[in-house]
Design a protein around this motif. Sequence first.
Motif, short mmCIF file in Angstrom:
data_model
loop_
_atom_site.label_atom_id
_atom_site.label_comp_id
_atom_site.label_asym_id
_atom_site.label_seq_id
_atom_site.Cartn_x
_atom_site.Cartn_y
_atom_site.Cartn_z
N ASP A 48 0.84 -1.20 0.00
CA ASP A 48 0.00 0.00 0.00
C ASP A 48 0.88 1.24 0.00
O ASP A 48 1.71 1.42 0.88
CB ASP A 48 -0.89 0.01 1.25
CG ASP A 48 -1.76 1.26 1.29
OD1 ASP A 48 -2.77 1.27 0.56
OD2 ASP A 48 -1.43 2.22 2.00
N LYS A 236 2.66 -1.13 8.57
CA LYS A 236 3.92 -0.63 7.98
C LYS A 236 5.07 -1.00 8.91
O LYS A 236 4.97 -0.82 10.13
CB LYS A 236 3.84 0.89 7.81
CG LYS A 236 5.14 1.53 7.34
CD LYS A 236 5.94 2.09 8.50
CE LYS A 236 7.27 2.69 8.05
NZ LYS A 236 8.12 3.06 9.20
N HIS A 242 10.15 -6.42 12.90
CA HIS A 242 8.71 -6.16 12.76
C HIS A 242 8.16 -6.82 11.49
O HIS A 242 7.07 -7.39 11.49
CB HIS A 242 8.44 -4.65 12.71
CG HIS A 242 8.65 -3.94 14.01
ND1 HIS A 242 8.87 -2.58 14.10
CD2 HIS A 242 8.68 -4.41 15.28
CE1 HIS A 242 9.03 -2.24 15.37
NE2 HIS A 242 8.92 -3.33 16.11
N1 LIG Z 1 -5.59 5.85 3.75
C1 LIG Z 1 -5.08 6.59 4.72
O1 LIG Z 1 -5.51 7.72 4.98
C2 LIG Z 1 -3.99 6.01 5.55
C3 LIG Z 1 -3.65 6.61 6.77
C4 LIG Z 1 -2.63 6.02 7.54
C5 LIG Z 1 -2.01 4.89 7.05
N2 LIG Z 1 -2.33 4.34 5.84
C6 LIG Z 1 -1.63 3.13 5.31
O2 LIG Z 1 -1.63 2.13 6.31
C7 LIG Z 1 -0.30 1.77 6.65
C8 LIG Z 1 -0.20 1.37 8.10
O3 LIG Z 1 -0.59 2.42 8.96
P1 LIG Z 1 0.45 3.30 9.81
O4 LIG Z 1 1.74 3.33 9.12
O5 LIG Z 1 -0.26 4.58 10.10
O6 LIG Z 1 0.53 2.56 11.20
P2 LIG Z 1 0.86 1.08 11.71
O7 LIG Z 1 1.11 0.15 10.62
O8 LIG Z 1 -0.19 0.77 12.71
O9 LIG Z 1 2.20 1.35 12.55
C9 LIG Z 1 3.45 1.55 11.97
C10 LIG Z 1 4.42 1.80 13.11
O10 LIG Z 1 4.41 0.69 14.00
C11 LIG Z 1 5.66 0.05 14.06
N3 LIG Z 1 5.42 -1.40 13.96
C12 LIG Z 1 5.12 -2.12 12.87
N4 LIG Z 1 4.96 -3.42 13.16
C13 LIG Z 1 5.16 -3.53 14.49
C14 LIG Z 1 5.15 -4.62 15.40
N5 LIG Z 1 4.88 -5.86 14.98
N6 LIG Z 1 5.40 -4.36 16.71
C15 LIG Z 1 5.67 -3.10 17.12
N7 LIG Z 1 5.70 -2.03 16.32
C16 LIG Z 1 5.45 -2.25 15.01
C17 LIG Z 1 6.47 0.55 12.89
O11 LIG Z 1 7.83 0.62 13.23
P3 LIG Z 1 9.02 0.37 12.16
O12 LIG Z 1 8.65 1.11 10.93
O13 LIG Z 1 10.21 0.88 12.88
O14 LIG Z 1 9.12 -1.12 11.93
C18 LIG Z 1 5.87 1.94 12.68
O15 LIG Z 1 6.47 2.87 13.55
C19 LIG Z 1 0.50 3.02 6.29
O16 LIG Z 1 1.88 2.79 6.22
C20 LIG Z 1 -0.16 3.40 4.99
O17 LIG Z 1 0.29 2.57 3.93
C21 LIG Z 1 -3.34 4.87 5.12
#
Ligand SMILES: NC(=O)c1ccc[n+]([C@@H]2O[C@H](COP(=O)([O-])OP(=O)(O)OC[C@H]3O[C@@H](n4cnc5c(N)ncnc54)[C@H](OP(=O)(O)O)[C@@H]3O)[C@@H](O)[C@H]2O)c1
Length: 278
Positions: A48, A236, A242
């Motif tokens: 994504d 992400k 992770h």
């Molecule tokens: N459509 C929209 O408006 C929208 C909004 C937000 C997000 N998104 C999409 O959704 C994806 C995911 O959401 P997000 O990036 O906001 O948040 P998320 O995936 O909930 O969290 C990412 C964060 O959590 C850490 N992490 C990942 N896996 C982990 C685990 N197993 N244990 C502990 N920490 C962990 C990562 O660290 P490290 O990177 O250091 O591993 C990073 O700091 C985004 O990257 C994006 O592609 C879309």
Amino acid sequence: MRTVTLPDGTQVPALGQGTWHMGERSSAAKTEVAALKLGIELGVTLIDTAEMYGNGGAEELVAEASAGQRDKLFIVSKVYPHNASRSGVVAACERSLKRLRTDRIDLYLLHWKGSHPLSETVEGFEALRAKGMIRYWGVSNFDTRDMQGLSRLPEGPDCATNQVLYHIGSRGIEYDLLPWCAEHKMPVMAYSPVGQGGSLLRSKALVAVAKRHNATPGQIAIAWTMRHANVISIPKASDPAHVRQNAAAGGISLTAEDLAEIDAAHPPPRSKQSLDIS
Ligand SMILES: NC(=O)c1ccc[n+]([C@@H]2O[C@H](COP(=O)([O-])OP(=O)(O)OC[C@H]3O[C@@H](n4cnc5c(N)ncnc54)[C@H](OP(=O)(O)O)[C@@H]3O)[C@@H](O)[C@H]2O)c1
């Protein structure tokens, strides 16, 4: 890898890799590309991204990570609302394709609702589909009422997904949006499934369930979003540990006891809540 079903019957992976905050710093690029490649190697082939992330930088990293293996990937990208006029959508997609170094985006989303009429955005999406530049289109950050409005447009029923915030600490969509999407056979993409790696992962219930499964709280948070048959979870991760944990989370099945413990600490909604975006 478990799959979910798009409205036309096509199967897509139920677990993907997010890329928000990737492509922002050149010093991190190597690590980020390595993380995405590792995820792909582990079978997490849905990625994504968005033109917004890293101002196009994330799409460029996705191109690097997918070099030589494009055909096994399902790439999702998003158009900024201010680019979502009929012709603007086409021009933005052309720019994304160039950065992604591919001839098609598998699923192209309107990142959130903007001021361009939705009917025009959808016309742009359909034009892209007719040319083979995208395979499917969808929306993001649309609440139930927005989805109802969209479905009334002539091409509205072609919408393949709605990508929204969903994690243990934010369950509002369970009241009406998730059921609406299920009824319309449309998968929901859950973003921020590990609560952006913040305090959610210290939830006592999550920690207790994780212990029982010999897993980490992050893995349980992801498995929890994936307990629905029509949810795609897109954590992400740049840290390879992770990435490995997240890839394995798809194989965790939560028991009734696990779910009850999570419900007690993080109750499901009892009334309509407006859509969370952070
Ligand atoms: N459509 C929209 O408006 C929208 C909004 C937000 C997000 N998104 C999409 O959704 C994806 C995911 O959401 P997000 O990036 O906001 O948040 P998320 O995936 O909930 O969290 C990412 C964060 O959590 C850490 N992490 C990942 N896996 C982990 C685990 N197993 N244990 C502990 N920490 C962990 C990562 O660290 P490290 O990177 O250091 O591993 C990073 O700091 C985004 O990257 C994006 O592609 C879309």
